[in-house]
Enzyme design. Structure first.
Site, PDB file in Angstrom:
ATOM      1  N   SER A 108       0.848  -1.225  -0.090  1.00  0.00           N
ATOM      2  CA  SER A 108      -0.009  -0.087   0.077  1.00  0.00           C
ATOM      3  C   SER A 108       0.979   1.176   0.005  1.00  0.00           C
ATOM      4  CB  SER A 108      -0.879   0.026   1.291  1.00  0.00           C
ATOM      5  OG  SER A 108      -2.073   0.718   1.056  1.00  0.00           O
ATOM      6  N   ASP A 248      -9.501  -4.923  -5.537  1.00  0.00           N
ATOM      7  CA  ASP A 248      -8.545  -4.410  -4.823  1.00  0.00           C
ATOM      8  C   ASP A 248      -8.815  -2.535  -4.916  1.00  0.00           C
ATOM      9  OD1 ASP A 248      -6.039  -3.204  -3.429  1.00  0.00           O
ATOM     10  OD2 ASP A 248      -4.788  -4.639  -4.325  1.00  0.00           O
ATOM     11  N   HIS A 275      -7.267  -5.786  -1.089  1.00  0.00           N
ATOM     12  CA  HIS A 275      -6.128  -5.239  -0.811  1.00  0.00           C
ATOM     13  C   HIS A 275      -5.217  -6.002  -0.034  1.00  0.00           C
ATOM     14  CE1 HIS A 275      -3.920  -1.370  -0.793  1.00  0.00           C
ATOM     15  NE2 HIS A 275      -4.016  -1.394   0.343  1.00  0.00           N
TER      16      HIS A 275
END
Length: 303
Positions: A108, A248, A275
Protein backbone atom coordinates in the site's frame (compact mmCIF):
# COMPACT_ATOMS: atom_id res chain seq x y z
CA UNK A 1 15.50 -20.83 12.60
CA UNK A 2 16.87 -18.53 15.28
CA UNK A 3 14.44 -16.78 17.64
CA UNK A 4 13.17 -13.37 16.64
CA UNK A 5 15.47 -10.46 17.35
CA UNK A 6 13.49 -7.41 18.46
CA UNK A 7 14.65 -3.98 19.47
CA UNK A 8 14.75 -0.30 18.65
CA UNK A 9 17.10 1.70 16.45
CA UNK A 10 17.96 5.36 17.03
CA UNK A 11 16.63 7.67 14.33
CA UNK A 12 16.87 11.47 14.40
CA UNK A 13 16.54 11.57 18.18
CA UNK A 14 13.63 9.08 18.14
CA UNK A 15 13.32 5.29 17.96
CA UNK A 16 12.26 2.85 15.25
CA UNK A 17 10.99 -0.51 16.52
CA UNK A 18 12.06 -3.54 14.49
CA UNK A 19 11.85 -7.32 14.49
CA UNK A 20 14.07 -9.75 12.56
CA UNK A 21 12.89 -13.33 11.97
CA UNK A 22 15.71 -15.63 10.89
CA UNK A 23 19.41 -14.92 10.79
CA UNK A 24 20.90 -11.94 8.96
CA UNK A 25 24.12 -12.65 7.10
CA UNK A 26 23.46 -16.35 6.57
CA UNK A 27 23.55 -15.97 2.80
CA UNK A 28 20.21 -14.95 1.40
CA UNK A 29 19.16 -11.28 1.26
CA UNK A 30 17.02 -9.87 4.05
CA UNK A 31 13.40 -9.16 3.10
CA UNK A 32 12.47 -5.74 4.51
CA UNK A 33 8.71 -5.35 4.95
CA UNK A 34 7.49 -1.75 4.55
CA UNK A 35 3.95 -1.44 5.90
CA UNK A 36 1.12 0.77 4.70
CA UNK A 37 -0.83 3.68 6.08
CA UNK A 38 0.94 5.97 6.43
CA UNK A 39 0.37 5.39 10.11
CA UNK A 40 -0.35 1.67 10.21
CA UNK A 41 1.92 -0.93 11.83
CA UNK A 42 3.72 -4.14 10.92
CA UNK A 43 1.12 -6.40 12.57
CA UNK A 44 -1.06 -7.08 9.52
CA UNK A 45 2.00 -8.25 7.56
CA UNK A 46 3.35 -10.59 10.23
CA UNK A 47 2.71 -13.77 8.25
CA UNK A 48 5.51 -12.83 5.87
CA UNK A 49 7.83 -13.94 8.67
CA UNK A 50 7.14 -17.49 7.50
CA UNK A 51 9.55 -16.92 4.61
CA UNK A 52 12.39 -17.10 7.12
CA UNK A 53 11.90 -20.88 7.06
CA UNK A 54 13.31 -20.77 3.51
CA UNK A 55 16.41 -18.91 4.65
CA UNK A 56 15.25 -15.35 3.96
CA UNK A 57 15.71 -13.19 7.07
CA UNK A 58 12.51 -11.12 7.36
CA UNK A 59 12.65 -7.60 8.80
CA UNK A 60 9.46 -5.98 10.08
CA UNK A 61 9.42 -2.50 11.55
CA UNK A 62 6.92 0.11 12.71
CA UNK A 63 7.34 3.44 10.98
CA UNK A 64 7.87 6.37 13.30
CA UNK A 65 4.67 7.67 14.88
CA UNK A 66 3.05 4.28 15.39
CA UNK A 67 3.25 0.87 17.03
CA UNK A 68 6.44 0.25 18.97
CA UNK A 69 8.24 3.26 17.50
CA UNK A 70 8.24 6.78 18.95
CA UNK A 71 4.80 8.40 18.96
CA UNK A 72 4.64 12.14 18.29
CA UNK A 73 0.99 13.18 18.63
CA UNK A 74 1.90 16.86 18.98
CA UNK A 75 4.20 17.09 15.94
CA UNK A 76 3.32 19.74 13.38
CA UNK A 77 1.67 18.39 10.21
CA UNK A 78 4.73 19.47 8.22
CA UNK A 79 6.88 17.03 10.21
CA UNK A 80 5.23 14.05 8.53
CA UNK A 81 6.67 13.85 5.02
CA UNK A 82 7.62 11.04 2.62
CA UNK A 83 11.22 12.22 3.03
CA UNK A 84 11.06 11.48 6.77
CA UNK A 85 10.01 7.90 6.13
CA UNK A 86 12.58 7.48 3.35
CA UNK A 87 15.29 8.61 5.77
CA UNK A 88 13.95 6.16 8.37
CA UNK A 89 14.10 3.29 5.87
CA UNK A 90 17.69 4.20 4.92
CA UNK A 91 18.60 4.32 8.61
CA UNK A 92 17.02 0.92 9.25
CA UNK A 93 18.81 -0.80 6.38
CA UNK A 94 22.15 0.74 7.36
CA UNK A 95 21.96 0.09 11.11
CA UNK A 96 20.84 -3.53 10.66
CA UNK A 97 23.87 -4.11 8.44
CA UNK A 98 21.89 -5.29 5.43
CA UNK A 99 22.55 -2.39 3.03
CA UNK A 100 24.67 -4.66 0.83
CA UNK A 101 22.08 -7.44 0.42
CA UNK A 102 18.33 -6.92 0.76
CA UNK A 103 14.93 -7.07 -0.95
CA UNK A 104 12.12 -4.58 -0.32
CA UNK A 105 8.46 -5.53 0.06
CA UNK A 106 6.28 -2.42 0.14
CA UNK A 107 2.55 -2.75 0.77
CA UNK A 108 0.00 0.00 0.00
CA UNK A 109 1.64 3.32 1.01
CA UNK A 110 4.79 1.25 1.57
CA UNK A 111 4.81 0.48 -2.17
CA UNK A 112 5.52 3.97 -3.51
CA UNK A 113 7.81 4.58 -0.51
CA UNK A 114 9.86 1.49 -1.40
CA UNK A 115 9.80 2.46 -5.08
CA UNK A 116 11.17 5.92 -4.31
CA UNK A 117 13.94 4.27 -2.27
CA UNK A 118 14.69 1.85 -5.13
CA UNK A 119 14.86 4.70 -7.65
CA UNK A 120 18.03 5.85 -5.87
CA UNK A 121 19.62 2.63 -7.18
CA UNK A 122 21.08 1.39 -3.88
CA UNK A 123 23.78 -1.09 -4.77
CA UNK A 124 22.64 -3.78 -2.31
CA UNK A 125 18.99 -3.85 -3.39
CA UNK A 126 18.36 -7.21 -5.08
CA UNK A 127 14.66 -6.90 -5.80
CA UNK A 128 11.47 -4.94 -5.16
CA UNK A 129 7.91 -6.07 -4.49
CA UNK A 130 5.20 -3.43 -4.88
CA UNK A 131 2.07 -4.90 -3.33
CA UNK A 132 -1.42 -3.41 -3.64
CA UNK A 133 -0.03 0.07 -4.06
CA UNK A 134 -0.63 3.24 -6.08
CA UNK A 135 2.07 5.00 -8.05
CA UNK A 136 0.26 8.30 -7.46
CA UNK A 137 -2.32 9.58 -5.01
CA UNK A 138 -4.17 11.62 -7.64
CA UNK A 139 -4.74 8.28 -9.42
CA UNK A 140 -5.77 6.69 -6.12
CA UNK A 141 -8.30 9.44 -5.42
CA UNK A 142 -9.77 9.21 -8.91
CA UNK A 143 -10.19 5.44 -8.66
CA UNK A 144 -11.60 5.66 -5.11
CA UNK A 145 -14.34 7.94 -6.42
CA UNK A 146 -15.17 5.39 -9.11
CA UNK A 147 -15.29 2.51 -6.62
CA UNK A 148 -17.42 4.55 -4.22
CA UNK A 149 -19.93 5.34 -6.93
CA UNK A 150 -20.42 1.60 -7.47
CA UNK A 151 -21.25 0.85 -3.81
CA UNK A 152 -24.82 -0.08 -2.84
CA UNK A 153 -27.36 2.75 -3.33
CA UNK A 154 -27.07 5.54 -0.77
CA UNK A 155 -23.68 4.46 0.59
CA UNK A 156 -21.59 7.06 -1.22
CA UNK A 157 -24.13 9.79 -0.41
CA UNK A 158 -23.89 8.90 3.30
CA UNK A 159 -20.10 9.02 3.17
CA UNK A 160 -20.09 12.34 1.31
CA UNK A 161 -22.56 13.92 3.73
CA UNK A 162 -20.41 13.13 6.76
CA UNK A 163 -17.20 14.12 4.98
CA UNK A 164 -18.71 17.51 4.18
CA UNK A 165 -19.96 17.93 7.75
CA UNK A 166 -16.71 16.79 9.35
CA UNK A 167 -18.48 13.97 11.17
CA UNK A 168 -16.40 11.06 9.88
CA UNK A 169 -16.14 9.70 13.41
CA UNK A 170 -19.88 9.00 13.53
CA UNK A 171 -21.26 5.46 13.66
CA UNK A 172 -23.17 6.00 10.43
CA UNK A 173 -20.01 7.00 8.57
CA UNK A 174 -18.07 4.08 10.07
CA UNK A 175 -20.81 1.64 9.00
CA UNK A 176 -20.83 3.00 5.45
CA UNK A 177 -17.02 2.93 5.42
CA UNK A 178 -17.13 -0.75 6.37
CA UNK A 179 -19.15 -1.49 3.23
CA UNK A 180 -16.22 -0.22 1.13
CA UNK A 181 -13.62 -1.99 3.29
CA UNK A 182 -15.42 -5.35 3.11
CA UNK A 183 -15.49 -5.07 -0.67
CA UNK A 184 -12.11 -3.49 -1.51
CA UNK A 185 -9.77 -3.81 1.51
CA UNK A 186 -10.33 -7.22 3.16
CA UNK A 187 -12.88 -9.74 1.91
CA UNK A 188 -12.22 -12.26 4.70
CA UNK A 189 -14.97 -12.32 7.34
CA UNK A 190 -14.37 -11.93 10.19
CA UNK A 191 -11.29 -9.82 9.59
CA UNK A 192 -8.05 -11.70 10.41
CA UNK A 193 -6.56 -10.98 13.81
CA UNK A 194 -3.35 -9.47 12.40
CA UNK A 195 -5.32 -6.98 10.32
CA UNK A 196 -7.54 -6.04 13.26
CA UNK A 197 -4.40 -5.42 15.33
CA UNK A 198 -3.09 -2.84 12.86
CA UNK A 199 -6.56 -1.33 12.45
CA UNK A 200 -6.74 -0.71 16.20
CA UNK A 201 -3.21 0.67 16.29
CA UNK A 202 -4.30 3.38 13.84
CA UNK A 203 -7.36 4.08 15.98
CA UNK A 204 -5.21 4.33 19.11
CA UNK A 205 -2.98 7.00 17.55
CA UNK A 206 -4.31 8.30 14.22
CA UNK A 207 -1.85 11.22 14.08
CA UNK A 208 0.10 10.08 11.03
CA UNK A 209 -2.83 8.51 9.18
CA UNK A 210 -5.13 11.51 9.58
CA UNK A 211 -2.37 14.02 8.77
CA UNK A 212 -1.00 12.37 5.66
CA UNK A 213 -3.97 10.34 4.41
CA UNK A 214 -7.28 11.36 5.93
CA UNK A 215 -10.14 9.73 7.85
CA UNK A 216 -10.47 6.68 5.58
CA UNK A 217 -8.80 4.76 2.76
CA UNK A 218 -10.95 6.43 0.14
CA UNK A 219 -11.12 10.02 1.46
CA UNK A 220 -7.53 11.18 0.99
CA UNK A 221 -7.50 14.83 2.06
CA UNK A 222 -4.15 14.80 3.88
CA UNK A 223 -0.71 15.95 2.83
CA UNK A 224 -0.25 12.95 0.51
CA UNK A 225 -3.21 13.87 -1.69
CA UNK A 226 -1.01 15.07 -4.57
CA UNK A 227 2.07 12.89 -3.96
CA UNK A 228 3.37 10.71 -6.80
CA UNK A 229 6.44 8.63 -7.60
CA UNK A 230 5.71 8.24 -11.31
CA UNK A 231 8.50 10.63 -12.29
CA UNK A 232 11.21 8.47 -10.69
CA UNK A 233 10.12 4.96 -11.67
CA UNK A 234 12.27 4.74 -14.80
CA UNK A 235 15.31 4.91 -12.52
CA UNK A 236 14.51 1.59 -10.85
CA UNK A 237 16.87 -1.12 -12.04
CA UNK A 238 15.97 -3.85 -9.52
CA UNK A 239 13.72 -6.69 -10.74
CA UNK A 240 10.22 -5.71 -9.62
CA UNK A 241 7.12 -7.76 -8.85
CA UNK A 242 3.82 -5.87 -8.78
CA UNK A 243 0.92 -7.53 -6.92
CA UNK A 244 -2.78 -6.69 -6.70
CA UNK A 245 -6.15 -8.24 -5.94
CA UNK A 246 -8.98 -8.47 -8.44
CA UNK A 247 -11.20 -6.45 -6.07
CA UNK A 248 -8.40 -4.19 -4.80
CA UNK A 249 -8.81 -0.52 -3.93
CA UNK A 250 -5.40 -0.31 -5.62
CA UNK A 251 -6.97 -0.77 -9.05
CA UNK A 252 -5.02 -1.60 -12.23
CA UNK A 253 -5.07 2.09 -13.16
CA UNK A 254 -3.28 3.06 -9.93
CA UNK A 255 -0.44 0.60 -10.43
CA UNK A 256 -0.08 0.76 -14.22
CA UNK A 257 2.74 3.36 -14.03
CA UNK A 258 4.92 0.84 -12.20
CA UNK A 259 4.55 -1.55 -15.13
CA UNK A 260 4.91 1.17 -17.74
CA UNK A 261 8.08 2.74 -16.37
CA UNK A 262 10.06 0.13 -14.40
CA UNK A 263 12.10 -1.73 -17.03
CA UNK A 264 12.20 -5.15 -15.32
CA UNK A 265 8.67 -5.48 -13.93
CA UNK A 266 5.87 -8.03 -13.97
CA UNK A 267 2.34 -8.18 -12.55
CA UNK A 268 0.45 -10.92 -10.70
CA UNK A 269 -3.28 -10.60 -9.87
CA UNK A 270 -4.96 -12.53 -7.04
CA UNK A 271 -8.43 -13.36 -8.28
CA UNK A 272 -10.09 -13.91 -4.88
CA UNK A 273 -8.49 -10.95 -3.11
CA UNK A 274 -8.85 -7.24 -2.57
CA UNK A 275 -6.16 -5.21 -0.77
CA UNK A 276 -4.64 -7.95 1.44
CA UNK A 277 -3.95 -11.06 -0.67
CA UNK A 278 -1.36 -12.23 1.87
CA UNK A 279 -4.33 -12.71 4.24
CA UNK A 280 -7.06 -13.41 1.68
CA UNK A 281 -5.16 -16.00 -0.42
CA UNK A 282 -2.19 -16.82 1.80
CA UNK A 283 -1.16 -20.07 0.12
CA UNK A 284 -1.03 -18.67 -3.41
CA UNK A 285 0.52 -15.44 -2.15
CA UNK A 286 3.33 -17.33 -0.43
CA UNK A 287 3.91 -19.45 -3.54
CA UNK A 288 4.14 -16.37 -5.78
CA UNK A 289 6.51 -14.56 -3.43
CA UNK A 290 8.68 -17.64 -2.93
CA UNK A 291 8.94 -18.02 -6.70
CA UNK A 292 10.07 -14.43 -7.16
CA UNK A 293 12.60 -14.64 -4.33
CA UNK A 294 13.98 -17.89 -5.74
CA UNK A 295 14.53 -16.19 -9.09
CA UNK A 296 16.39 -13.36 -7.38
CA UNK A 297 18.59 -15.85 -5.56
CA UNK A 298 19.33 -17.63 -8.84
CA UNK A 299 20.18 -14.37 -10.61
CA UNK A 300 22.43 -13.28 -7.76
CA UNK A 301 24.28 -16.59 -7.72
CA UNK A 302 25.20 -16.08 -11.39
CA UNK A 303 26.10 -12.42 -11.01
Amino acid sequence: MTPDDKGVLPFQGFETWYRVTGRIGAGRPALVVVHGGPGSTHDYLLNLAGLAADGWPVVHYDQIGNGGSTHLPDAEPGFWTPELFLAELDNLVTRLGIADNYVLFGHSWGGPLAARHAAGRPTGLRGLVVANAPASYPLWRREAARLRAALPPGTDATLARHEAAGTTGSREYQAAMRVFYDRHVCRVSPWPRDYVASFYEIANDPTVYYTMNGPSEFHVVGTLRDWSVVDCLAGITAPTLVLSGRHDEATPATLQPFLDHIPDSRWVVFEESSHLPHLEEPERFTAVLRGFLAELAEEHSHA
